[in-house]
Design an enzyme around this catalytic site. Structure first.
Site, short mmCIF file in Angstrom:
data_model
loop_
_atom_site.label_atom_id
_atom_site.label_comp_id
_atom_site.label_asym_id
_atom_site.label_seq_id
_atom_site.Cartn_x
_atom_site.Cartn_y
_atom_site.Cartn_z
CG ASP A 52 -2.08 0.91 1.10
OD1 ASP A 52 -2.33 1.41 -0.02
OD2 ASP A 52 -2.76 1.16 2.11
CG HIS A 100 -0.24 2.13 -9.34
ND1 HIS A 100 -0.43 1.74 -8.04
CD2 HIS A 100 -1.36 2.85 -9.68
CE1 HIS A 100 -1.61 2.17 -7.62
NE2 HIS A 100 -2.19 2.86 -8.59
NE ARG A 119 -7.43 1.72 -5.91
CZ ARG A 119 -6.31 1.99 -5.28
NH1 ARG A 119 -5.31 2.52 -5.93
NH2 ARG A 119 -6.17 1.71 -4.01
CG LEU A 125 9.71 -17.15 -4.14
CD1 LEU A 125 9.65 -17.25 -2.62
CD2 LEU A 125 10.02 -15.70 -4.56
CG LEU A 169 -5.84 -8.51 8.26
CD1 LEU A 169 -6.33 -9.85 8.77
CD2 LEU A 169 -4.34 -8.59 7.97
CD GLU A 224 3.89 -13.26 15.25
OE1 GLU A 224 3.42 -14.17 15.93
OE2 GLU A 224 3.93 -12.06 15.62
C1 FPP Z 1 -1.99 0.20 -3.31
O1 FPP Z 1 -1.52 1.53 -3.39
C2 FPP Z 1 -1.53 -0.57 -4.42
C3 FPP Z 1 -2.33 -1.13 -5.37
C4 FPP Z 1 -3.79 -1.03 -5.36
C5 FPP Z 1 -1.80 -1.89 -6.49
C6 FPP Z 1 -0.51 -2.61 -6.22
C7 FPP Z 1 0.26 -2.57 -7.47
C8 FPP Z 1 1.61 -2.50 -7.57
C9 FPP Z 1 2.52 -2.59 -6.43
C10 FPP Z 1 2.26 -2.30 -8.86
C11 FPP Z 1 1.93 -3.29 -9.90
C12 FPP Z 1 2.26 -4.67 -9.53
C13 FPP Z 1 2.76 -5.57 -10.37
C14 FPP Z 1 2.94 -6.94 -9.93
C15 FPP Z 1 3.20 -5.22 -11.72
P1 FPP Z 1 -2.56 2.68 -3.42
O2 FPP Z 1 -2.77 3.10 -4.82
O3 FPP Z 1 -3.81 2.27 -2.70
O4 FPP Z 1 -1.82 3.80 -2.63
P2 FPP Z 1 -2.47 4.92 -1.70
O5 FPP Z 1 -3.03 4.20 -0.49
O6 FPP Z 1 -1.32 5.77 -1.38
O7 FPP Z 1 -3.52 5.60 -2.52
#
Ligand code: FPP
Length: 225
Positions: A12, A29, A64, A124, A179, A191
């Site tokens: 996040d 992202h 979104r 992995l 979560l 944990e």
């Molecule tokens: C949360 O940050 C993240 C997501 C909803 C998407 C997770 C995606 C990535 C880490 C990148 C792409 C992944 C791959 C595997 C190519 P948020 O946008 O909710 O952040 P915020 O809470 O600051 O708004």
């Protein structure tokens, strides 16, 4: 000493990371995808870690803005295509979890291709949670086994889930302490580690420190010392 065999991460903070630098949210992202690669590489080289499950797109993320969702789909597609050679080099098996049927046919094809091409890898397991929600996963599992005539056991139920391995260590970056519908069954004895770092700033050093702390924790699984 505990071993963090299965690490799960709620990644996040991408949007806030970008906004803090005056960039568009999607740039966060993009930066987050780089960290996915670094952390996967690190975990693939560890002797102890067997599985890394990353929350990449939740069943709720469709809410979104359309452009952000489209960007995430494209990013995922490009990431999987570009990184296939590194999955193979690192001997990493790709096992997506979630309800993949909601994605475009071309993204489903890319996901399936990486899954098939890495199926022989025995290092992995990198599991990306895609259109994943634990409540949805649990409902789908119930529907798979509901015709079963004998009483459902824990093992049977667990085997009907997308993710069949319990989580040892669950990390959430970005400062929130929840979560968010991630691996609710599998994290029963995990944990939990919450940190304020925004995902694009998360480092291998931090992960190492979290794992070291985890190794010292006494896990009793409801029993006594
Ligand atoms: C949360 O940050 C993240 C997501 C909803 C998407 C997770 C995606 C990535 C880490 C990148 C792409 C992944 C791959 C595997 C190519 P948020 O946008 O909710 O952040 P915020 O809470 O600051 O708004």
């Amino acid at each position: 000493m505990n071993q963090a065999k299965h690490i799960a991460i709620i990644m996040d903070g991408n949007g806030r990371w970008a906004e803090l630098q005056g960039l568009k949210r999607v740039k966060g992202h993009e930066a987050g995808a780089k960290v996915v690669k670094e952390i996967t590489t690190y975990c693939s080289q560890s002797q102890d870690i067997e599985r890394l499950t990353l929350y990449a797109f939740s069943t709720e993320n469709w809410k979104r803005p359309r452009l952000e969702v489209e960007f995430l789909m494209k990013l995922l597609n490009n990431y999987l295509k570009k990184e296939l050679p590194s999955y193979l080099d690192l001997n990493v098996r790709f096992e997506p979890i979630g309800d993949l049927g909601a994605f475009s046919k071309s993204l489903q094809k890319t996901i399936q291709n990486v899954k098939e091409k890495t199926a022989h890898c025995d290092g992995l397991v990198q599991s990306l949670a895609l259109n994943y929600g634990a409540q949805d996963e649990i409902l789908r599992a119930i529907n798979k086994i509901k015709e079963c005539e004998s009483p459902v056991t824990e093992v049977m139920f667990s085997n009907a889930l997308d993710c069949k391995q319990n989580v040892d260590l669950l990390i959430r970056t970005g400062g929130d302490h929840r979560l968010s519908n991630f691996l609710l069954w599998q994290a029963a004895y995990a944990e939990l580690h919450f940190c304020n770092t925004l995902w694009p700033d998360f480092t291998i050093k931090q992960l190492e420190a979290i794992i070291q702390d985890f190794e010292q924790v006494e896990r009793r699984f409801g029993g006594l010392k």
